[in-house]
Design a protein around this motif. Structure first.
Motif, PDB file in Angstrom:
ATOM      1  N   ASN A  18      16.080 -16.678  39.207  1.00 29.69           N
ATOM      2  CA  ASN A  18      14.974 -15.723  39.232  1.00 29.69           C
ATOM      3  C   ASN A  18      14.190 -15.799  40.550  1.00 29.69           C
ATOM      4  O   ASN A  18      13.743 -14.775  41.077  1.00 29.69           O
ATOM      5  CB  ASN A  18      14.040 -15.971  38.045  1.00 29.69           C
ATOM      6  CG  ASN A  18      14.675 -15.587  36.725  1.00 29.69           C
ATOM      7  OD1 ASN A  18      15.553 -14.729  36.680  1.00 29.69           O
ATOM      8  ND2 ASN A  18      14.241 -16.215  35.646  1.00 29.69           N
ATOM      9  N   LEU A  19      14.030 -17.024  41.073  1.00 31.01           N
ATOM     10  CA  LEU A  19      13.362 -17.157  42.368  1.00 31.01           C
ATOM     11  C   LEU A  19      14.193 -16.510  43.469  1.00 31.01           C
ATOM     12  O   LEU A  19      13.653 -15.878  44.393  1.00 31.01           O
ATOM     13  CB  LEU A  19      13.109 -18.628  42.685  1.00 31.01           C
ATOM     14  CG  LEU A  19      12.365 -18.906  44.010  1.00 31.01           C
ATOM     15  CD1 LEU A  19      11.020 -18.191  44.042  1.00 31.01           C
ATOM     16  CD2 LEU A  19      12.187 -20.413  44.225  1.00 31.01           C
ATOM     17  N   GLN A  20      15.517 -16.649  43.384  1.00 30.18           N
ATOM     18  CA  GLN A  20      16.390 -15.988  44.347  1.00 30.18           C
ATOM     19  C   GLN A  20      16.218 -14.471  44.285  1.00 30.18           C
ATOM     20  O   GLN A  20      16.217 -13.792  45.318  1.00 30.18           O
ATOM     21  CB  GLN A  20      17.847 -16.366  44.076  1.00 30.18           C
ATOM     22  CG  GLN A  20      18.202 -17.791  44.469  1.00 30.18           C
ATOM     23  CD  GLN A  20      19.628 -18.148  44.090  1.00 30.18           C
ATOM     24  OE1 GLN A  20      20.248 -17.496  43.255  1.00 30.18           O
ATOM     25  NE2 GLN A  20      20.158 -19.192  44.699  1.00 30.18           N
ATOM     26  N   LEU A  21      16.061 -13.939  43.080  1.00 27.72           N
ATOM     27  CA  LEU A  21      15.848 -12.493  42.942  1.00 27.72           C
ATOM     28  C   LEU A  21      14.532 -12.067  43.575  1.00 27.72           C
ATOM     29  O   LEU A  21      14.453 -11.015  44.229  1.00 27.72           O
ATOM     30  CB  LEU A  21      15.870 -12.110  41.457  1.00 27.72           C
ATOM     31  CG  LEU A  21      17.226 -12.219  40.751  1.00 27.72           C
ATOM     32  CD1 LEU A  21      17.092 -11.855  39.288  1.00 27.72           C
ATOM     33  CD2 LEU A  21      18.253 -11.319  41.413  1.00 27.72           C
ATOM     34  N   VAL A  28      15.542  -1.141  38.005  1.00 22.56           N
ATOM     35  CA  VAL A  28      16.879  -1.088  37.397  1.00 22.56           C
ATOM     36  C   VAL A  28      17.748  -2.233  37.906  1.00 22.56           C
ATOM     37  O   VAL A  28      18.424  -2.932  37.134  1.00 22.56           O
ATOM     38  CB  VAL A  28      17.544   0.273  37.688  1.00 22.56           C
ATOM     39  CG1 VAL A  28      19.023   0.234  37.309  1.00 22.56           C
ATOM     40  CG2 VAL A  28      16.838   1.376  36.917  1.00 22.56           C
ATOM     41  N   ILE A  29      17.731  -2.444  39.231  1.00 20.90           N
ATOM     42  CA  ILE A  29      18.586  -3.485  39.820  1.00 20.90           C
ATOM     43  C   ILE A  29      18.160  -4.880  39.371  1.00 20.90           C
ATOM     44  O   ILE A  29      18.966  -5.669  38.854  1.00 20.90           O
ATOM     45  CB  ILE A  29      18.569  -3.382  41.360  1.00 20.90           C
ATOM     46  CG1 ILE A  29      19.218  -2.077  41.811  1.00 20.90           C
ATOM     47  CG2 ILE A  29      19.282  -4.587  41.985  1.00 20.90           C
ATOM     48  CD1 ILE A  29      19.144  -1.839  43.305  1.00 20.90           C
ATOM     49  N   PHE A  30      16.879  -5.177  39.527  1.00 17.73           N
ATOM     50  CA  PHE A  30      16.439  -6.553  39.312  1.00 17.73           C
ATOM     51  C   PHE A  30      16.227  -6.883  37.840  1.00 17.73           C
ATOM     52  O   PHE A  30      16.462  -8.028  37.430  1.00 17.73           O
ATOM     53  CB  PHE A  30      15.184  -6.829  40.134  1.00 17.73           C
ATOM     54  CG  PHE A  30      15.463  -6.951  41.602  1.00 17.73           C
ATOM     55  CD1 PHE A  30      15.926  -8.134  42.131  1.00 17.73           C
ATOM     56  CD2 PHE A  30      15.315  -5.866  42.440  1.00 17.73           C
ATOM     57  CE1 PHE A  30      16.204  -8.252  43.477  1.00 17.73           C
ATOM     58  CE2 PHE A  30      15.597  -5.968  43.793  1.00 17.73           C
ATOM     59  CZ  PHE A  30      16.049  -7.166  44.310  1.00 17.73           C
ATOM     60  N   ILE A  31      15.819  -5.917  37.029  1.00 23.60           N
ATOM     61  CA  ILE A  31      15.699  -6.206  35.604  1.00 23.60           C
ATOM     62  C   ILE A  31      17.063  -6.479  35.008  1.00 23.60           C
ATOM     63  O   ILE A  31      17.230  -7.368  34.165  1.00 23.60           O
ATOM     64  CB  ILE A  31      15.006  -5.035  34.864  1.00 23.60           C
ATOM     65  CG1 ILE A  31      13.567  -4.878  35.348  1.00 23.60           C
ATOM     66  CG2 ILE A  31      15.019  -5.272  33.361  1.00 23.60           C
ATOM     67  CD1 ILE A  31      12.697  -6.077  35.125  1.00 23.60           C
ATOM     68  N   ASN A  32      18.076  -5.719  35.449  1.00 22.83           N
ATOM     69  CA  ASN A  32      19.437  -5.982  34.970  1.00 22.83           C
ATOM     70  C   ASN A  32      19.894  -7.378  35.367  1.00 22.83           C
ATOM     71  O   ASN A  32      20.533  -8.088  34.584  1.00 22.83           O
ATOM     72  CB  ASN A  32      20.405  -4.936  35.524  1.00 22.83           C
ATOM     73  CG  ASN A  32      20.321  -3.624  34.781  1.00 22.83           C
ATOM     74  OD1 ASN A  32      19.902  -3.583  33.627  1.00 22.83           O
ATOM     75  ND2 ASN A  32      20.708  -2.531  35.433  1.00 22.83           N
ATOM     76  N   ARG A  33      19.589  -7.789  36.596  1.00 23.08           N
ATOM     77  CA  ARG A  33      19.988  -9.139  37.032  1.00 23.08           C
ATOM     78  C   ARG A  33      19.254 -10.219  36.257  1.00 23.08           C
ATOM     79  O   ARG A  33      19.848 -11.228  35.845  1.00 23.08           O
ATOM     80  CB  ARG A  33      19.719  -9.292  38.529  1.00 23.08           C
ATOM     81  CG  ARG A  33      20.628  -8.464  39.419  1.00 23.08           C
ATOM     82  CD  ARG A  33      20.384  -8.788  40.888  1.00 23.08           C
ATOM     83  NE  ARG A  33      21.220  -7.979  41.764  1.00 23.08           N
ATOM     84  CZ  ARG A  33      21.204  -8.071  43.090  1.00 23.08           C
ATOM     85  NH1 ARG A  33      20.387  -8.948  43.681  1.00 23.08           N
ATOM     86  NH2 ARG A  33      21.985  -7.307  43.833  1.00 23.08           N
TER      87      ARG A  33
END
Length: 437
Positions: free
Chosen positions: A25-28, A185-190
């Motif tokens: 999550n920190l990487q995101l 969309v991108i980060f919530i999916n990740r």
């Protein structure tokens, strides 16, 4: 059987799993910050030089440089072994909110259409953080929005809302909306994928803990039964020995032969009981013997063939250069279990192949039986998964799977196109290699 010494408890593994999720999550957040810096820099340059709207470039570039330093520190933080929890993610988001507030203050305050990027911070907080942290993020962004409306200086934008899509303000809002949507969309999916992987890992660990507890209970039961059987077997052995020397039995060859066969079976039962008691203790303890890989496999195959009614059995040992190992009774019994299962499915023909793949021992048992049901292949190694349809069956491969897993190996099975099935055991040789003093 119990887990090997040094196996971490479930709580410790859970913390480790959560730390992995925290690092991801920190990487995101770091990736999101890189994207934000690039977008903010492009927007600032476009507005300042493209639209001719004067902005305090120096101050805004200093803020972006601060974000750059924060990302550099965050990347260094990822290399540290200390776990990453809610507090660090919370502080990271608070810094992002602060830098966004400063940039908005320098570029129009609440009248800047990009003020709705606050929603991105709130939604990320709701997904990543604990409940109290999310409420703090929401309150903080609300106060920042109010402060911008109170003290921010509006940009000299023309009041052209009536132009619709040709209005600079409307265009800015559309860009902000699209940017918010794409990033969410991108980060919530990740983030959701990270959580799903963590939950699946924890579910697997819980299943493994339950299986190991089941094994411990069965081991205690088997050990107790073995102790209880010792006395009657000893009594039977003495009685049969006396019968063999009695005149009525001694003078009858058929009866003497049957008594001899009974004595052989009693000795086999006593050997099985001794093996159970040995396995209930340390598998690599003082009772273990030094041997070689070839000798260990040849002996266990020879012992198995002597006591099983197999008609056509093919044994091929292509281990290669021999290796000194410790005779492991648990591993020996596991291979016997696989052979017994195959024999029950295919009493006419059976094959066992031994190979060496670098530092791994590979054993495959092939039969010509009906094969495994597809449902059983999907849950191979689970207790009471069996095609035999008998109560209590299905423990053989379950125990084999756990023995191999304890030793660092694994078990796989597949059905053959021409009929039958093959069960493959893989074991790192380091688990049984004799340690040199």
């Amino acid at each position: 059987m119990t887990a090997p010494a040094g196996t971490p408890p479930l709580a410790a593994i859970r913390r480790s799993s959560e730390d992995v999720a925290g690092r991801k999550n920190l990487q995101l957040l770091i990736q999101l910050r890189w994207i934000a810096m690039g977008g903010q820099l492009a927007t600032i340059l476009l507005v300042h030089f493209g639209f001719g709207i004067t902005l305090p470039l120096g101050q805004m570039l200093v803020v972006l440089f601060g974000l750059l330093l924060l990302n550099a520190v965050s990347l260094l933080r990822l290399k540290l072994p200390k776990s990453i929890g809610n507090t660090e993610l919370f502080l990271s988001l608070l810094i992002d909110v602060a830098t966004l507030t400063i940039l908005l203050y320098l570029s129009g305050g609440a009248t800047n259409p990009f003020v709705f990027l606050y929603l991105l911070q709130v939604i990320l907080g709701a997904v990543l953080l604990k409940v109290w942290s999310t409420w703090v993020i929401l309150i903080t962004t609300t106060l920042c929005f109010a402060w911008l409306a109170w003290s921010g200086k509006p940009l000299p934008l023309p009041l052209d809302h009536s132009k619709g899509l040709f209005s600079l303000y409307i265009e800015g809002m559309i860009i902000c909306f699209v940017l918010n949507g794409v990033l969410l969309v991108i980060f919530i999916n990740r983030i959701t994928r990270n959580r799903r992987q963590r939950d699946e890992h924890l579910a697997e660990l819980r299943q493994r803990a339950a299986e190991e507890e089941h094994i411990v209970r069965m081991g205690l039961l088997a050990s107790g039964a073995a102790h209880e059987l010792g006395t009657p077997l000893a009594t039977l052995s003495v009685i049969l020995g006396d019968w063999r020397h009695m005149e009525p039995f001694k003078s009858d060859p058929d009866m003497a032969q049957e008594i001899g066969e009974m004595q052989t079976q009693v000795l086999r039962c006593k050997s099985i009981v001794s093996g159970i008691l040995l396995s209930a203790g340390e598998a690599r303890g003082e009772s273990s013997e030094e041997t070689t890989a070839r000798e260990f496999l040849d002996d266990l195959v020879s012992e198995w063939r002597e006591t099983r009614p197999v008609k056509d059995f093919i044994y091929r040992n292509d281990f290669g250069q021999d290796l000194s190992i410790v005779s492991d009774s648990a591993l020996k019994q596991s291979i016997h279990n696989v052979l017994d299962n195959a024999l029950e499915a295919s009493p006419q023909w059976l094959r066992l192949d031994v190979h060496r793949d670098d530092d791994n021992l590979l054993i495959s048992v092939t039969d010509r039986g009906p094969g495994f049901p597809s449902a059983m292949l999907e849950s191979l190694g689970r207790p009471y998964q069996s095609s035999k349809g008998r109560p209590g069956s299905g423990l053989g491969l379950f125990l084999v799977m756990n023995v191999l897993r304890t030793l660092g190996g694994n078990l796989r099975a597949r059905n053959l196109v021409q009929g039958g099935a093959v069960v493959m055991l893989s074991l790192p040789l380091s688990a049984v290699t004799l340690e040199e003093e």
